[in-house]
Design an enzyme around this catalytic site. Structure first.
Site, PDB file in Angstrom:
ATOM      1  N   PRO A  58       0.719  -1.132  -0.006  1.00 24.04           N
ATOM      2  CG  PRO A  58      -1.035  -1.621   1.450  1.00 24.04           C
ATOM      3  CD  PRO A  58       0.201  -2.081   1.029  1.00 24.04           C
ATOM      4  CB  CYS A  59       1.209   3.856  -2.781  1.00 21.69           C
ATOM      5  SG  CYS A  59      -0.266   4.123  -3.084  1.00 21.69           S
ATOM      6  CD  GLN A  60      -3.519   3.519   0.457  1.00 23.21           C
ATOM      7  OE1 GLN A  60      -2.514   2.639   0.506  1.00 23.21           O
ATOM      8  NE2 GLN A  60      -4.626   2.816   0.092  1.00 23.21           N
ATOM      9  CG  PHE A  89       5.266   5.569   0.980  1.00 24.42           C
ATOM     10  CD1 PHE A  89       6.135   5.851   2.347  1.00 24.42           C
ATOM     11  CD2 PHE A  89       4.769   4.230   0.846  1.00 24.42           C
ATOM     12  CE1 PHE A  89       6.190   4.951   3.230  1.00 24.42           C
ATOM     13  CE2 PHE A  89       4.896   3.304   1.970  1.00 24.42           C
ATOM     14  CZ  PHE A  89       5.900   3.644   2.929  1.00 24.42           C
ATOM     15  CB  SER A  90       0.003   8.307  -2.310  1.00 28.06           C
ATOM     16  OG  SER A  90      -0.401   9.025  -3.286  1.00 28.06           O
TER      17      SER A  90
END
Length: 181
Positions: free
Chosen positions: A74-76, A78-79
């Site tokens: 999951p990138c949340q 770092f996004s």
């Protein structure tokens, strides 16, 4: 090669890897709707719901043997698109735990450029400490003909025969990390 697809979504990683001749042997996806899509397209492949509960013992008990672990963790957290709402749990540690337990020959991981530079270093160092040579790539994943790209950081890691850490950093990612420091 047999693939364990983590954070599977609707199976994009597996679709591409199967077109390259690999076989998906298990998925892990927490969301119900993507699990239904996976079950429709891969009806005989087990789907585990929570990476935090997935262990090498459970995979072995179910007869799942793995050569490749693939996942876009999951990138949340770092996004840049999250615009301050980065409240998702960082699950890279769980993917890394499974890599250490399962010891696949190959690891493929994907994330957003917002992961850089400390996140790139963390993922590469974690894989290196587990005895993998790591290559990193900064790729534009936009469809052909589309002008605005979807940049992604890709990690490809191969188990070292001698267990010694090695890093083979792609020059573009090295440049990206240097600029953002």
């Amino acid at each position: 090669m047999r693939v364990l697809d983590l954070f599977s979504g609707i199976g994009g990683f597996s679709l591409g890897l199967e077109r390259a001749g690999m076989t998906t042997v298990a998925f892990c996806e927490v969301a119900e709707f993507p699990r239904r899509v996976l079950a429709k397209h891969w009806p005989n492949v087990p789907i585990y719901e929570d990476i935090r509960a997935l262990t090498v013992e459970l995979l072995r008990r179910d007869g799942v043997h793995v050569d490749v672990i693939a996942g876009g963790f999951p990138c949340q957290p770092f996004s840049t698109a999250a615009r301050g709402r980065n409240n998702a749990v960082d699950l890279w540690g769980e993917m890394h735990r499974l890599v250490r337990e399962v010891r696949p020959r190959w690891v493929l991981a994907e994330n957003v450029p917002g992961l850089r530079p400390t996140g790139v270093d963390r993922v590469a160092a974690d894989l290196e400490s587990a005895g993998y040579t790591v290559w990193t790539f900064n790729l534009d994943t936009a469809p052909a003909g589309r002008h605005r790209g979807r940049r992604r950081l890709i990690f490809v890691a191969h188990a070292n025969g001698d267990g010694q850490p090695r890093r083979a950093v792609n020059a573009e990612v090295a440049k990206l990390s240097a600029v953002s420091r």
